[in-house]
Design a protein around this motif. Structure first.
Motif, PDB file in Angstrom:
ATOM      1  N   ALA A 296      55.375  48.116  44.018  1.00  0.00           N
ATOM      2  CA  ALA A 296      54.243  47.604  44.794  1.00  0.00           C
ATOM      3  C   ALA A 296      54.219  46.084  44.697  1.00  0.00           C
ATOM      4  N   GLN A 297      53.336  45.477  45.483  1.00  0.00           N
ATOM      5  CA  GLN A 297      53.192  44.022  45.467  1.00  0.00           C
ATOM      6  C   GLN A 297      51.720  43.661  45.596  1.00  0.00           C
ATOM      7  N   VAL A 298      51.289  42.667  44.828  1.00  0.00           N
ATOM      8  CA  VAL A 298      49.890  42.234  44.852  1.00  0.00           C
ATOM      9  C   VAL A 298      49.667  41.305  46.040  1.00  0.00           C
ATOM     10  N   LEU A 299      48.698  41.650  46.888  1.00  0.00           N
ATOM     11  CA  LEU A 299      48.382  40.857  48.072  1.00  0.00           C
ATOM     12  C   LEU A 299      47.176  39.952  47.865  1.00  0.00           C
ATOM     13  N   LYS A 300      46.300  40.323  46.933  1.00  0.00           N
ATOM     14  CA  LYS A 300      45.072  39.562  46.733  1.00  0.00           C
ATOM     15  C   LYS A 300      44.498  39.924  45.366  1.00  0.00           C
ATOM     16  N   THR A 301      43.906  38.939  44.688  1.00  0.00           N
ATOM     17  CA  THR A 301      43.242  39.165  43.411  1.00  0.00           C
ATOM     18  C   THR A 301      41.766  38.814  43.550  1.00  0.00           C
ATOM     19  N   TYR A 302      40.903  39.702  43.072  1.00  0.00           N
ATOM     20  CA  TYR A 302      39.458  39.468  43.056  1.00  0.00           C
ATOM     21  C   TYR A 302      38.965  39.523  41.609  1.00  0.00           C
ATOM     22  N   TYR A 303      37.949  38.734  41.320  1.00  0.00           N
ATOM     23  CA  TYR A 303      37.197  38.900  40.080  1.00  0.00           C
ATOM     24  C   TYR A 303      35.769  39.255  40.466  1.00  0.00           C
ATOM     25  N   THR A 304      35.346  40.469  40.103  1.00  0.00           N
ATOM     26  CA  THR A 304      34.015  40.929  40.475  1.00  0.00           C
ATOM     27  C   THR A 304      33.089  40.859  39.264  1.00  0.00           C
ATOM     28  N   PRO A 305      31.807  40.596  39.484  1.00  0.00           N
ATOM     29  CA  PRO A 305      30.876  40.498  38.356  1.00  0.00           C
ATOM     30  C   PRO A 305      30.790  41.787  37.543  1.00  0.00           C
ATOM     31  N   GLN A 306      30.877  42.940  38.232  1.00  0.00           N
ATOM     32  CA  GLN A 306      30.723  44.212  37.533  1.00  0.00           C
ATOM     33  C   GLN A 306      32.053  44.771  37.030  1.00  0.00           C
ATOM     34  N   GLY A 307      33.057  44.779  37.903  1.00  0.00           N
ATOM     35  CA  GLY A 307      34.297  45.481  37.574  1.00  0.00           C
ATOM     36  C   GLY A 307      35.406  44.627  37.023  1.00  0.00           C
ATOM     37  N   GLY A 308      35.201  43.337  36.871  1.00  0.00           N
ATOM     38  CA  GLY A 308      36.263  42.477  36.364  1.00  0.00           C
ATOM     39  C   GLY A 308      37.342  42.260  37.404  1.00  0.00           C
ATOM     40  N   VAL A 313      46.864  45.843  46.323  1.00  0.00           N
ATOM     41  CA  VAL A 313      48.326  45.967  46.326  1.00  0.00           C
ATOM     42  C   VAL A 313      48.805  46.830  47.483  1.00  0.00           C
ATOM     43  N   ARG A 314      50.017  46.531  47.927  1.00  0.00           N
ATOM     44  CA  ARG A 314      50.716  47.386  48.888  1.00  0.00           C
ATOM     45  C   ARG A 314      51.750  48.187  48.112  1.00  0.00           C
ATOM     46  N   VAL A 315      51.677  49.502  48.237  1.00  0.00           N
ATOM     47  CA  VAL A 315      52.656  50.382  47.592  1.00  0.00           C
ATOM     48  C   VAL A 315      53.862  50.509  48.526  1.00  0.00           C
ATOM     49  N   TRP A 316      55.000  50.024  48.073  1.00  0.00           N
ATOM     50  CA  TRP A 316      56.202  50.048  48.914  1.00  0.00           C
ATOM     51  C   TRP A 316      57.067  51.277  48.660  1.00  0.00           C
ATOM     52  N   GLN A 317      57.002  51.803  47.460  1.00  0.00           N
ATOM     53  CA  GLN A 317      57.937  52.866  47.100  1.00  0.00           C
ATOM     54  C   GLN A 317      57.331  53.706  45.980  1.00  0.00           C
ATOM     55  N   GLY A 318      57.532  55.017  46.042  1.00  0.00           N
ATOM     56  CA  GLY A 318      57.074  55.881  44.965  1.00  0.00           C
ATOM     57  C   GLY A 318      55.585  56.151  45.020  1.00  0.00           C
ATOM     58  N   LYS A 319      55.038  56.544  43.878  1.00  0.00           N
ATOM     59  CA  LYS A 319      53.633  56.947  43.786  1.00  0.00           C
ATOM     60  C   LYS A 319      52.997  56.272  42.570  1.00  0.00           C
ATOM     61  N   LEU A 320      51.769  55.765  42.753  1.00  0.00           N
ATOM     62  CA  LEU A 320      51.006  55.190  41.657  1.00  0.00           C
ATOM     63  C   LEU A 320      49.892  56.149  41.269  1.00  0.00           C
ATOM     64  N   THR A 321      49.662  56.274  39.975  1.00  0.00           N
ATOM     65  CA  THR A 321      48.594  57.141  39.483  1.00  0.00           C
ATOM     66  C   THR A 321      47.719  56.362  38.507  1.00  0.00           C
ATOM     67  N   ASP A 322      46.537  56.874  38.271  1.00  0.00           N
ATOM     68  CA  ASP A 322      45.599  56.247  37.337  1.00  0.00           C
ATOM     69  C   ASP A 322      46.250  56.133  35.960  1.00  0.00           C
ATOM     70  N   GLY A 323      46.227  54.929  35.381  1.00  0.00           N
ATOM     71  CA  GLY A 323      46.788  54.727  34.057  1.00  0.00           C
ATOM     72  C   GLY A 323      48.268  54.424  34.023  1.00  0.00           C
ATOM     73  N   ILE A 324      48.920  54.307  35.177  1.00  0.00           N
ATOM     74  CA  ILE A 324      50.348  54.006  35.220  1.00  0.00           C
ATOM     75  C   ILE A 324      50.591  52.622  34.613  1.00  0.00           C
ATOM     76  N   VAL A 325      51.742  52.455  33.958  1.00  0.00           N
ATOM     77  CA  VAL A 325      52.101  51.170  33.354  1.00  0.00           C
ATOM     78  C   VAL A 325      52.980  50.397  34.331  1.00  0.00           C
ATOM     79  N   LEU A 326      52.501  49.230  34.730  1.00  0.00           N
ATOM     80  CA  LEU A 326      53.203  48.388  35.702  1.00  0.00           C
ATOM     81  C   LEU A 326      53.449  47.017  35.081  1.00  0.00           C
ATOM     82  N   ASN A 327      54.703  46.600  35.064  1.00  0.00           N
ATOM     83  CA  ASN A 327      55.090  45.327  34.434  1.00  0.00           C
ATOM     84  C   ASN A 327      54.550  45.222  33.006  1.00  0.00           C
TER      85      ASN A 327
END
Length: 681
Positions: A296-308, A313-327
């Protein structure tokens, strides 16, 4: 959001100049697809896009906003991008992750030129795009003139996909140039087929012929059919549109009024039938990738008051799941975004654009994978160079310790910002793309991090130098305070150096009149004095030679000789005719050639020296103007340049050399700065 499996997906950016109606188009797209039951307005501040407080305060997009909907069993993710040139970095970052873009513009020929940089970016990266000519209810619209103006700023051929049906100044319908079926618009409902309007037959025939000829340039079979006067089947035309749009060979043009939902459904249908699928985009983007792990690739970063921290991201290949380790970083939750609303999902597949929480240390543009060591980084948009600056200081002195951390997060959200602690002026300087851009950044510091700032224009880092040499300048430091005293005695020769040579220290001591262990102290004293010369600025291009001196066997020390050197410099430098120097920068301006003469006047009117200008080889109709300009003249340069060039002029600049300030101007600068190193502008 219904998470049942869809037959396909499309990721589409909505881009275009400020005030063209992008956010209004997004509201219409969401409304006609049933994602929202009631459309918001910019004025009321209740749209899905522009949901950030900084956007609503200004009634303009200042960051990327994302929304999901479904149409014809396809999940659409629309990415609404800012239109102001000051927030172009947001747009360029987002465009790297979409399958197609809708370029929204107004039918005003004088403003079409503002699309030129956007078209160039899209074509340089071969991003498929369509044009939606919005606000077709404006007075005095000439469709042919609008198309002609659009073609002049695009390196790809524009092909009208529709021909608008006007009644006076009102858009009432359109003719589909593929099927040659006419339709009439109805408020709040799909358009109905109507009999072909005979009075438009000639204009429609010409427009359709131009479309087919443009497509035939890339399809020999279609060319043969046209040469033999064979009417090509609609399926063949649609297939050609799909193939050539997907390869960024042609740009289909649509017409409408987003505020009334006119033209929105045909636009959606074109995205379904003709825009490339995510798989095709991935195949083009992932050339050379051997790893098959999730990518995947990060297209934009936000910092939110509640969620940090939230990463889009755009997922280019494969599948992402909750808790996956990326980089090497464990991801938090996965979400689809609807403006600022987050809908949690369990997984994201190739082709999805989703938000991931808590990707700490991962920045916008980064390629992320479970197997980051064997993955080739995906291309990302270049960072725009900063062109406007403000010196900033926390309103509360105690907040200075929090500033660095807050600015780091600010720069993660917006990589077209930069900051520095200037070595000469000791100011904290925030750099960006313009005055509004920096004001938005300062608003975020106040809102998100409780860091209100005071600002002023940065000081110009003037220097000073000397015009003539002096010899045998005597400096003696003698101090007695009980016990051992302090004694140092030096003679210095001070000479000017050629511009840019900096500082040189030598010694010609004979017979040990100044012991070697004290000579470094002499150099330190000279250097310390040169940080703040008699005019109040650092002194450069000076050579100092220690020629003679004396010492005391008990009272002399390195510290004493340092003080003696400062005394000698304080006596000698004012006798060397000190003069003020200003930094000169080399500036390359890129401008449409119709504005080149105005740019030349702008440069010379700011004490600039024109070095030359010529056409830009890979950008037809644009010139590059190269000049030297005093840095003191650069603070509002971008403001005037954009004013002269409909907002599309840009420049690159870098320090080149120091140059003597004209005497009369130097007097004004010194009178204004009062010798404290301040900005005399």
């Amino acid at each position: 959001m219904n998470e049942k499996v869809k037959s396909g997906s499309r990721n589409v950016a909505i881009v275009g100049p400020y005030l063209s109606g992008k956010t209004t188009l997004l509201e219409s797209l969401l409304f006609v697809t049933g994602a929202i039951s009631r459309k918001g307005t910019i004025k009321d501040g209740n749209t899905v896009g522009d949901s950030a407080a900084e956007s609503r305060d200004r009634q303009m997009s200042v960051e990327v906003s994302t929304a999901c909907t479904e149409y014809s069993d396809i999940r659409f993710t629309f990415v609404d991008c800012p239109g102001s040139v000051e927030f172009a970095q947001e747009t360029y970052n987002a465009l790297m992750g979409v399958d197609a873009a809708i370029v929204v513009c107004e039918p005003i020929t004088e403003r079409v030129l503002t699309l030129a940089p956007l078209f160039k970016f899209l074509d340089d990266w071969e991003i498929p795009h369509l044009v939606f000519v919005n606000k077709m209810d404006r007075a005095n619209i000439n469709v042919l003139n609008t198309l002609h103006a659009l073609k002049a700023v695009s390196s790809r051929p524009l092909v009208a996909h529709q021909y608008p049906i006007m009644q006076g100044e009102a858009l009432i319908g359109f003719i589909d140039l593929v099927s040659e079926q006419a339709y009439k618009y109805h408020p709040g409902a799909p358009a109905d087929p109507i009999p072909f309007p005979e009075e438009l037959k000639e204009e429609e025939h010409i427009a359709r012929a131009e479309m087919l000829e443009a497509l035939a340039n890339f399809d020999d079979h279609l060319l043969e059919e046209l040469l033999e006067d064979i009417e090509p089947p609609q399926e063949e035309i649609l297939q050609d549109l799909k193939m050539e749009l997907g390869a960024d060979l042609v740009v289909p043009v649509f017409f409408g009024v987003a505020e009334q939902d006119y033209g929105v459904r045909p636009l959606l249908q074109a995205l379904v039938k003709e825009a490339p699928e995510p798989e095709a985009t991935a195949e083009r983007r992932l050339k050379g990738q051997s790893s098959k792990s999730p990518l995947a690739q990060v297209l934009k970063t936000y910092y939110t008051p509640q969620g940090g921290k939230i990463s889009l991201v755009r997922v280019w290949q494969g599948k992402l799941t909750d808790g996956i380790v990326l980089n090497g970083v464990r991801a938090g939750g996965l979400y689809r975004l609807m403006g600022q609303q987050q809908v949690q999902v369990n997984e994201a597949c190739a082709g999805d654009i989703i938000a991931i929480s808590r990707l700490e240390g991962i920045k916008t543009g980064d390629t992320i994978s479970c197997d980051s060591q064997s993955v080739t980084a995906l291309p990302k948009a270049e960072h725009l160079e900063p062109v406007y600056a403000l010196a900033i200081t926390p309103e509360k002195r105690n907040d200075e310790v929090k500033l660095s951390s807050a600015i780091t997060k600010l720069l993660e959200e917006d990589c077209s910002l930069a900051w520095e602690q200037h070595g000469d002026t000791h100011e904290v300087i925030l750099w960006g793309q313009g005055e509004i851009h920096l004001q938005v950044a300062l608003d975020r510091l106040r809102r998100k991090y409780n860091l209100p700032m005071t600002t002023h224009l940065p000081q110009v880092p003037y220097k000073e130098t000397i015009r003539k040499p002096v010899t045998s300048v005597h400096g003696r430091y003698k101090h007695q305070s009980g016990g051992h005293g302090q004694f140092g005695d030096v003679y210095l020769d001070i000479q000017p150096l050629a511009r840019g040579e900096g500082f040189n220290f030598k010694e010609t001591i004979v017979g040990g009149v100044v012991p070697k262990q004290y000579i470094p102290g002499v150099e330190i004293g000279v250097r310390e004095f040169l940080t703040h010369g008699p005019l109040g600025f650092p002194v450069v291009d000076v050579s100092v030679t220690l020629t003679n001196g004396s010492y005391h066997t008990v009272d002399s020390s390195e510290q004493a000789f340092k003080q003696a050197a400062r005394v000698a410099m304080q006596t000698g430098i004012p006798k060397c005719e000190p003069t003020l120097l200003e930094p000169i920068v080399r500036v390359e301006v890129k401008t449409p050639n119709e504005f080149t003469a105005k740019v030349l006047q702008l440069v010379t009117g700011r004490r600039g020296q024109i070095l030359g200008y010529e056409g830009i080889g890979n950008w037809h109709g644009w010139d590059s103007v190269v000049s030297y300009l005093p840095q003191s003249e650069m603070q509002n340069f971008i403001v005037e340049l954009r004013s002269l060039t409909l907002g599309v002029g840009s420049f690159h600049w870098e320090f080149d050399h120091l140059q003597e300030v004209p005497d009369k101007l130097a007097e004004r600068i010194l009178a204004s700065s009062n010798g404290n190193g301040g900005n005399g502008k």
